[in-house]
Write a protein that holds these residues in place. Sequence first.
Motif, PDB file in Angstrom:
ATOM      1  N   LEU A 186       0.976  15.231  71.803  1.00 18.00           N
ATOM      2  CA  LEU A 186       0.453  16.358  71.033  1.00 18.00           C
ATOM      3  C   LEU A 186       1.570  17.134  70.328  1.00 18.00           C
ATOM      4  N   TYR A 187       2.816  16.603  70.402  1.00 14.46           N
ATOM      5  CA  TYR A 187       3.984  17.242  69.801  1.00 14.46           C
ATOM      6  C   TYR A 187       4.157  18.667  70.315  1.00 14.46           C
ATOM      7  N   GLN A 188       3.980  18.808  71.641  1.00 16.50           N
ATOM      8  CA  GLN A 188       4.156  20.099  72.307  1.00 16.50           C
ATOM      9  C   GLN A 188       5.295  20.001  73.311  1.00 16.50           C
ATOM     10  N   GLU A 189       6.022  21.101  73.482  1.00 11.71           N
ATOM     11  CA  GLU A 189       7.095  21.137  74.473  1.00 11.71           C
ATOM     12  C   GLU A 189       6.475  21.204  75.873  1.00 11.71           C
ATOM     13  N   PRO A 190       6.883  20.331  76.803  1.00 11.07           N
ATOM     14  CA  PRO A 190       6.326  20.384  78.159  1.00 11.07           C
ATOM     15  C   PRO A 190       6.723  21.684  78.855  1.00 11.07           C
ATOM     16  N   PRO A 191       5.913  22.179  79.788  1.00 10.68           N
ATOM     17  CA  PRO A 191       6.268  23.404  80.505  1.00 10.68           C
ATOM     18  C   PRO A 191       7.518  23.200  81.350  1.00 10.68           C
ATOM     19  N   PRO A 192       8.377  24.215  81.490  1.00 11.35           N
ATOM     20  CA  PRO A 192       9.622  24.064  82.269  1.00 11.35           C
ATOM     21  C   PRO A 192       9.379  23.620  83.708  1.00 11.35           C
ATOM     22  N   ALA A 193       8.295  24.103  84.335  1.00 10.92           N
ATOM     23  CA  ALA A 193       8.033  23.748  85.740  1.00 10.92           C
ATOM     24  C   ALA A 193       7.849  22.248  85.926  1.00 10.92           C
ATOM     25  N   LEU A 194       7.395  21.549  84.881  1.00 11.58           N
ATOM     26  CA  LEU A 194       7.198  20.103  84.987  1.00 11.58           C
ATOM     27  C   LEU A 194       8.531  19.418  85.288  1.00 11.58           C
ATOM     28  N   TRP A 195       9.599  19.811  84.577  1.00 17.58           N
ATOM     29  CA  TRP A 195      10.894  19.181  84.817  1.00 17.58           C
ATOM     30  C   TRP A 195      11.513  19.647  86.123  1.00 17.58           C
ATOM     31  N   ARG A 196      11.337  20.929  86.446  1.00 18.45           N
ATOM     32  CA  ARG A 196      11.912  21.441  87.692  1.00 18.45           C
ATOM     33  C   ARG A 196      11.365  20.673  88.887  1.00 18.45           C
ATOM     34  N   ASP A 197      10.046  20.474  88.917  1.00 19.55           N
ATOM     35  CA  ASP A 197       9.446  19.756  90.036  1.00 19.55           C
ATOM     36  C   ASP A 197       9.732  18.254  89.974  1.00 19.55           C
ATOM     37  N   SER A 198       9.836  17.683  88.782  1.00 18.61           N
ATOM     38  CA  SER A 198      10.159  16.259  88.671  1.00 18.61           C
ATOM     39  C   SER A 198      11.544  15.969  89.240  1.00 18.61           C
ATOM     40  N   HIS A 199      12.527  16.830  88.905  1.00 16.57           N
ATOM     41  CA  HIS A 199      13.866  16.660  89.484  1.00 16.57           C
ATOM     42  C   HIS A 199      13.808  16.774  91.011  1.00 16.57           C
ATOM     43  N   LEU A 200      13.024  17.734  91.488  1.00 15.12           N
ATOM     44  CA  LEU A 200      12.943  17.952  92.934  1.00 15.12           C
ATOM     45  C   LEU A 200      12.280  16.771  93.637  1.00 15.12           C
ATOM     46  N   LEU A 201      11.265  16.178  93.019  1.00 19.06           N
ATOM     47  CA  LEU A 201      10.625  14.996  93.602  1.00 19.06           C
ATOM     48  C   LEU A 201      11.601  13.824  93.659  1.00 19.06           C
ATOM     49  N   TYR A 202      12.418  13.655  92.616  1.00 21.10           N
ATOM     50  CA  TYR A 202      13.447  12.609  92.641  1.00 21.10           C
ATOM     51  C   TYR A 202      14.419  12.869  93.792  1.00 21.10           C
ATOM     52  N   TRP A 203      14.867  14.099  93.919  1.00 20.49           N
ATOM     53  CA  TRP A 203      15.827  14.455  94.975  1.00 20.49           C
ATOM     54  C   TRP A 203      15.240  14.206  96.361  1.00 20.49           C
ATOM     55  N   LEU A 204      13.969  14.548  96.549  1.00 19.39           N
ATOM     56  CA  LEU A 204      13.325  14.303  97.844  1.00 19.39           C
ATOM     57  C   LEU A 204      13.257  12.803  98.141  1.00 19.39           C
ATOM     58  N   ALA A 205      12.930  11.998  97.126  1.00 28.73           N
ATOM     59  CA  ALA A 205      12.906  10.542  97.321  1.00 28.73           C
ATOM     60  C   ALA A 205      14.296  10.027  97.662  1.00 28.73           C
ATOM     61  N   GLU A 206      15.315  10.605  97.034  1.00 24.53           N
ATOM     62  CA  GLU A 206      16.699  10.222  97.320  1.00 24.53           C
ATOM     63  C   GLU A 206      17.067  10.588  98.759  1.00 24.53           C
ATOM     64  N   GLN A 207      16.702  11.793  99.179  1.00 24.31           N
ATOM     65  CA  GLN A 207      17.038  12.257 100.526  1.00 24.31           C
ATOM     66  C   GLN A 207      16.345  11.443 101.613  1.00 24.31           C
TER      67      GLN A 207
END
Length: 469
Positions: free
Chosen positions: A138-159
């Motif tokens: 839709l050519y819209q900027e994703p909400p900031p919380a989407l990236w914050r939680d995506s990084h955190l989910l990656y980190w949890l999988a790493e841990q």
Amino acid sequence: MTLNALHLEVPDILEGEATALADLNEQLARARLQARELALQEALGLLFRLNRSAMTLLERQRALQSCSDEYRHYAAACCTGTPPSPLFVRLCSELANGFKRLLLQMFQGRQPSRPHLAWCLYMAQHFHAQGLLRHYQLYQEPPPALWRDSHLLYWLAEQHDCLDEPVAAAFQPPPASTPRGLYQQMLLLALSNPFHLTEGECPQLFGALAPLAELARLQPLDEDDESDAPIVDLTEAQPCLGYARLADGGREHLRRLEVGALLIALDEPAPLQSSGDRQLLERVKPHWMGRQQRRHPRTEHEAQCRLVIGLAAIHADLAGQRPPQLSAQMLDVSPGGARLLCTADNSGRLDVGQLVLLMASSGSPTLALVRWRHINGEGLHLGLRYLKGLARPVWLRRAPSAQTHLGVLQSTPSPGNGWQHGLWLANGQFGEGENLWLQLASALNQTVLPLPAANLGTTVVTRHPLHLG
């Protein structure tokens, strides 16, 4: 910011009666009988209430599986080229919320099995990936919380050591098959200048990345890394840091996106890849490599070379012995490193992070780290990062007559300040602050010094900065 599962953004549980689950599937089936947007609105309302209702882990998991099936039904229209409606984008967000709530319940209960935990992390990440994709459509900027939680989910999988746990998920467009691959699929999509893609190309690119995204790697960032690769701060609410901006987060949360193996794979035959996918990947791949201009220009340079692999063998070579050497072909070079090709049966010794000594046909041997690797029909491709300076063998002991340990001293001239030294050791030999007796091949006496904190480490070796008189 300290990373913690409790920082995941999930809706609060509301007081009142829990949503009835017995007839959930029946309610979802009835909703499908209405016009698409009305049906989607009713399904979204049911999921909204479920996410804010108290229920057991098993109840929530079954409810989310039912809603995931509904998602597949409503996603089918987006696969025909129809832009997603705002209600569908909200459905992606609510499904991500539901799986994050389920994940928190897992952590609060008994220790979940690794496959079960990987599945839940993957599903939460998948619906964030869908939210990202639909915003870009839709050519819209994703909400900031989407990236914050995506990084955190990656980190949890790493841990929890489940980044590479395979997960079977029948979604369209196809996601990668592991938590690592799915997260990197999101990063690569975000780095592909998505707002410049034409209508319909964003889902096409997401699907084309699915079998390739796992080949990229997020590597820890060290203080003297001169790479132009994109830098990810796992504490930030954006995919990557801007190139003009210094990282604010702790260094332990910084990662460099290494795409060397991915770029090699793009040139390999892929019978299941369409010509359209191939052309699209070729068009966007320059955006994955960071700055438009490389810090070190690369030059094609085909020549034979040899490698000494591992700290112990490098020590032996520097001490004048004759350890085994591996023949390889140099394909291209730059002042910062080189790309090599050798036989694939050596892959077990050449992991990412391995220390090697590169001996070209001319010049002095060069200490290097394996930065990326990729195996194909030609053999094992290696990306090396040069470690500039003079390499010398050293011997270390906890006392003057104690057991001897091997090390390699990397010494680099520092204008006006003599030399900078780095001591390479195999992981796990000594602890920070421990007093060590160090002896050089050219010195009769041993020097006693406390081992400082490491300034560069891999899964194989660690480097400690030294100040020698």
